[in-house]
Design a protein around this motif. Structure first.
Motif, PDB file in Angstrom:
ATOM      1  N   GLU A 153       3.203  13.820  21.558  1.00 50.56           N
ATOM      2  CA  GLU A 153       2.079  14.741  21.742  1.00 50.56           C
ATOM      3  C   GLU A 153       1.338  14.977  20.431  1.00 50.56           C
ATOM      4  O   GLU A 153       0.100  15.033  20.408  1.00 50.56           O
ATOM      5  CB  GLU A 153       2.573  16.062  22.320  1.00 50.56           C
ATOM      6  N   ILE A 154       2.063  15.090  19.337  1.00 48.07           N
ATOM      7  CA  ILE A 154       1.435  15.304  18.033  1.00 48.07           C
ATOM      8  C   ILE A 154       0.600  14.092  17.636  1.00 48.07           C
ATOM      9  O   ILE A 154      -0.516  14.228  17.108  1.00 48.07           O
ATOM     10  CB  ILE A 154       2.504  15.630  16.974  1.00 48.07           C
ATOM     11  N   ARG A 155       1.098  12.894  17.904  1.00 48.68           N
ATOM     12  CA  ARG A 155       0.316  11.686  17.597  1.00 48.68           C
ATOM     13  C   ARG A 155      -0.995  11.684  18.387  1.00 48.68           C
ATOM     14  O   ARG A 155      -2.057  11.347  17.847  1.00 48.68           O
ATOM     15  CB  ARG A 155       1.133  10.432  17.904  1.00 48.68           C
ATOM     16  N   ALA A 156      -0.920  12.062  19.662  1.00 47.21           N
ATOM     17  CA  ALA A 156      -2.128  12.108  20.485  1.00 47.21           C
ATOM     18  C   ALA A 156      -3.081  13.199  19.999  1.00 47.21           C
ATOM     19  O   ALA A 156      -4.304  13.013  19.988  1.00 47.21           O
ATOM     20  CB  ALA A 156      -1.753  12.355  21.954  1.00 47.21           C
ATOM     21  N   LEU A 157      -2.525  14.326  19.557  1.00 50.96           N
ATOM     22  CA  LEU A 157      -3.367  15.410  19.046  1.00 50.96           C
ATOM     23  C   LEU A 157      -4.064  15.011  17.748  1.00 50.96           C
ATOM     24  O   LEU A 157      -5.213  15.386  17.516  1.00 50.96           O
ATOM     25  CB  LEU A 157      -2.525  16.662  18.817  1.00 50.96           C
ATOM     26  N   ARG A 158      -3.370  14.277  16.899  1.00 52.09           N
ATOM     27  CA  ARG A 158      -4.007  13.795  15.665  1.00 52.09           C
ATOM     28  C   ARG A 158      -5.228  12.941  16.001  1.00 52.09           C
ATOM     29  O   ARG A 158      -6.289  13.073  15.380  1.00 52.09           O
ATOM     30  CB  ARG A 158      -3.020  12.976  14.832  1.00 52.09           C
ATOM     31  N   GLU A 159      -5.068  12.070  16.973  1.00 53.59           N
ATOM     32  CA  GLU A 159      -6.181  11.194  17.345  1.00 53.59           C
ATOM     33  C   GLU A 159      -7.291  12.003  18.017  1.00 53.59           C
ATOM     34  O   GLU A 159      -8.480  11.768  17.767  1.00 53.59           O
ATOM     35  CB  GLU A 159      -5.677  10.088  18.278  1.00 53.59           C
ATOM     36  N   SER A 160      -6.911  12.955  18.864  1.00 53.92           N
ATOM     37  CA  SER A 160      -7.902  13.812  19.518  1.00 53.92           C
ATOM     38  C   SER A 160      -8.696  14.588  18.475  1.00 53.92           C
ATOM     39  O   SER A 160      -9.933  14.634  18.519  1.00 53.92           O
ATOM     40  CB  SER A 160      -7.198  14.779  20.475  1.00 53.92           C
ATOM     41  N   GLY A 161      -7.997  15.201  17.516  1.00 56.72           N
ATOM     42  CA  GLY A 161      -8.669  15.983  16.487  1.00 56.72           C
ATOM     43  C   GLY A 161      -9.569  15.140  15.599  1.00 56.72           C
ATOM     44  O   GLY A 161     -10.675  15.555  15.240  1.00 56.72           O
ATOM     45  N   LYS A 162      -9.119  13.947  15.264  1.00 61.50           N
ATOM     46  CA  LYS A 162      -9.908  13.049  14.417  1.00 61.50           C
ATOM     47  C   LYS A 162     -11.207  12.660  15.103  1.00 61.50           C
ATOM     48  O   LYS A 162     -12.293  12.710  14.492  1.00 61.50           O
ATOM     49  CB  LYS A 162      -9.086  11.797  14.099  1.00 61.50           C
ATOM     50  N   ARG A 163     -11.119  12.310  16.376  1.00 61.19           N
ATOM     51  CA  ARG A 163     -12.317  11.905  17.112  1.00 61.19           C
ATOM     52  C   ARG A 163     -13.252  13.091  17.343  1.00 61.19           C
ATOM     53  O   ARG A 163     -14.481  12.951  17.287  1.00 61.19           O
ATOM     54  CB  ARG A 163     -11.931  11.248  18.434  1.00 61.19           C
ATOM     55  N   LEU A 164     -12.680  14.258  17.603  1.00 61.93           N
ATOM     56  CA  LEU A 164     -13.508  15.440  17.814  1.00 61.93           C
ATOM     57  C   LEU A 164     -14.258  15.801  16.529  1.00 61.93           C
ATOM     58  O   LEU A 164     -15.438  16.166  16.570  1.00 61.93           O
ATOM     59  CB  LEU A 164     -12.647  16.613  18.275  1.00 61.93           C
ATOM     60  N   ALA A 165     -13.592  15.696  15.392  1.00 65.52           N
ATOM     61  CA  ALA A 165     -14.249  15.991  14.106  1.00 65.52           C
ATOM     62  C   ALA A 165     -15.413  15.037  13.854  1.00 65.52           C
ATOM     63  O   ALA A 165     -16.450  15.442  13.308  1.00 65.52           O
ATOM     64  CB  ALA A 165     -13.233  15.920  12.977  1.00 65.52           C
ATOM     65  N   GLN A 166     -15.259  13.794  14.245  1.00 63.16           N
ATOM     66  CA  GLN A 166     -16.353  12.833  14.083  1.00 63.16           C
ATOM     67  C   GLN A 166     -17.559  13.229  14.925  1.00 63.16           C
ATOM     68  O   GLN A 166     -18.711  13.103  14.492  1.00 63.16           O
ATOM     69  CB  GLN A 166     -15.874  11.430  14.450  1.00 63.16           C
ATOM     70  N   ILE A 167     -17.295  13.744  16.126  1.00 60.04           N
ATOM     71  CA  ILE A 167     -18.381  14.210  16.989  1.00 60.04           C
ATOM     72  C   ILE A 167     -19.075  15.416  16.368  1.00 60.04           C
ATOM     73  O   ILE A 167     -20.309  15.520  16.366  1.00 60.04           O
ATOM     74  CB  ILE A 167     -17.841  14.540  18.393  1.00 60.04           C
ATOM     75  N   VAL A 168     -18.296  16.330  15.812  1.00 65.80           N
ATOM     76  CA  VAL A 168     -18.880  17.514  15.171  1.00 65.80           C
ATOM     77  C   VAL A 168     -19.755  17.098  13.987  1.00 65.80           C
ATOM     78  O   VAL A 168     -20.833  17.669  13.769  1.00 65.80           O
ATOM     79  CB  VAL A 168     -17.775  18.496  14.739  1.00 65.80           C
ATOM     80  N   GLU A 169     -19.328  16.109  13.227  1.00 65.13           N
ATOM     81  CA  GLU A 169     -20.149  15.640  12.108  1.00 65.13           C
ATOM     82  C   GLU A 169     -21.506  15.151  12.612  1.00 65.13           C
ATOM     83  O   GLU A 169     -22.544  15.426  12.004  1.00 65.13           O
ATOM     84  CB  GLU A 169     -19.429  14.525  11.359  1.00 65.13           C
ATOM     85  N   GLU A 170     -21.522  14.444  13.746  1.00 59.89           N
ATOM     86  CA  GLU A 170     -22.781  13.971  14.315  1.00 59.89           C
ATOM     87  C   GLU A 170     -23.650  15.137  14.766  1.00 59.89           C
ATOM     88  O   GLU A 170     -24.872  15.126  14.567  1.00 59.89           O
ATOM     89  CB  GLU A 170     -22.509  13.037  15.492  1.00 59.89           C
ATOM     90  N   LEU A 171     -23.027  16.143  15.365  1.00 55.67           N
ATOM     91  CA  LEU A 171     -23.785  17.312  15.804  1.00 55.67           C
ATOM     92  C   LEU A 171     -24.376  18.062  14.624  1.00 55.67           C
ATOM     93  O   LEU A 171     -25.534  18.512  14.668  1.00 55.67           O
ATOM     94  CB  LEU A 171     -22.888  18.234  16.630  1.00 55.67           C
ATOM     95  N   LEU A 172     -23.610  18.217  13.544  1.00 57.10           N
ATOM     96  CA  LEU A 172     -24.103  18.896  12.356  1.00 57.10           C
ATOM     97  C   LEU A 172     -25.288  18.147  11.753  1.00 57.10           C
ATOM     98  O   LEU A 172     -26.276  18.759  11.324  1.00 57.10           O
ATOM     99  CB  LEU A 172     -22.983  19.041  11.325  1.00 57.10           C
ATOM    100  N   GLU A 173     -25.201  16.822  11.725  1.00 60.13           N
ATOM    101  CA  GLU A 173     -26.299  16.021  11.180  1.00 60.13           C
ATOM    102  C   GLU A 173     -27.546  16.117  12.053  1.00 60.13           C
ATOM    103  O   GLU A 173     -28.678  16.084  11.544  1.00 60.13           O
ATOM    104  CB  GLU A 173     -25.862  14.564  11.057  1.00 60.13           C
TER     105      GLU A 173
END
Length: 258
Positions: free
Chosen positions: A11-31
């Motif tokens: 579950e932690i491995r999946a959460l790391r990947e979920s969080g990483k991808r979500l952060a990338q989306i937030v970076e796009e939204l901020l830009e």
């Protein structure tokens, strides 16, 4: 009950990947957030990007389970005196000087990550710049206290200490929470002392959504007519930042780092 808060290695491995991808989306939204862009357009971008990476927009439809009006979007976009849960709208256009709060969650590989970031649109007004800095510093101060065995009280004291020193107030009607298998899990995590909520010690393997909500004036909030958006009672600015965080034996790991 506390043992149920602990996530498995898978579950932690999946959460790391979920969080990483979500952060990338937030970076796009901020830009993409700039004067003249509507919050509706940002909402559409958020949902499209979540779908592109193979995720599920966990906010969309939220609330239906307990009879609330289902949240209609994949992201909360709150401006200025709006604390949290702002609904994206085509007619809501970002203006120079606005303080935008982007709050977003995603289920990916079965696991939910949740995060929020702020951006001052265009000209950085001093009052917006200050509350943004204080809110971010409050979260950092709280996270520094974390490790297996550290107490909720220690976290809350650290967050509130930064906020009070700036002359601001921690919102009391809204708190952080456990996260991972679902969007909102136990325990509840207030950002101020003396909440009356159950006290606990953090455990290695817990994943939590830590989210100081900081008002320039009073801590009091009110619910807007749309049934979702919380606003400051006195109309002053509010800041909000959030990370999904894994508690480790000797500290913490931010799973939604930009």
């Amino acid at each position: 009950m506390a043992k149920q808060w602990i996530k498995t290695e898978e579950e932690i491995r999946a959460l790391r990947e979920s969080g990483k991808r979500l952060a990338q989306i937030v970076e796009e939204l901020l830009e993409s957030a700039m004067p003249g862009v509507s919050t509706g357009a940002l909402g559409r971008l958020a949902e499209a990007r979540i779908q592109t990476v193979g995720g599920e927009p966990i906010f969309k439809g939220y609330g239906k389970a307990w009879g609330a009006p289902p949240f209609p979007a994949a992201v909360c976009l709150s401006l200025n005196e709006e604390v949290v849960h702002g609904i994206p709208r085509e007619e809501r256009v970002l203006a120079d000087g606005d303080l935008l709060k982007i709050d977003i969650g995603m289920r990916y590989r079965g696991m939910v990550s949740d995060m929020a970031r702020m951006k001052i649109i265009g000209t950085e007004r001093p009052e917006a710049k200050r509350i943004k800095a204080v809110t971010e510093a409050a979260l950092e101060a709280g996270m520094v206290t974390l490790a297996a065995g550290s107490s909720l009280e220690l976290y809350a004291r650290a967050v509130e200490g930064v906020v009070k020193a700036a002359g601001f107030s921690c919102v009391r009607d809204l708190v952080g929470h456990g996260v991972g298998r679902e969007l909102h899990e136990d325990p509840q995590i207030p950002n101020y002392q003396g909440s009356g909520l159950p006290q606990f010690h953090f455990l290695a393997g817990m994943t939590v959504a830590l989210e100081p909500m900081v008002n320039q004036g009073s801590h009091q909030v009110r619910l807007g007519p749309d049934g979702w958006t919380f606003l400051t009672q006195d109309g002053t600015l509010s800041g909000h930042v959030e990370n999904t965080v894994l508690i480790t034996e000797h500290g913490y790991e931010i799973l939604t780092a930009l």
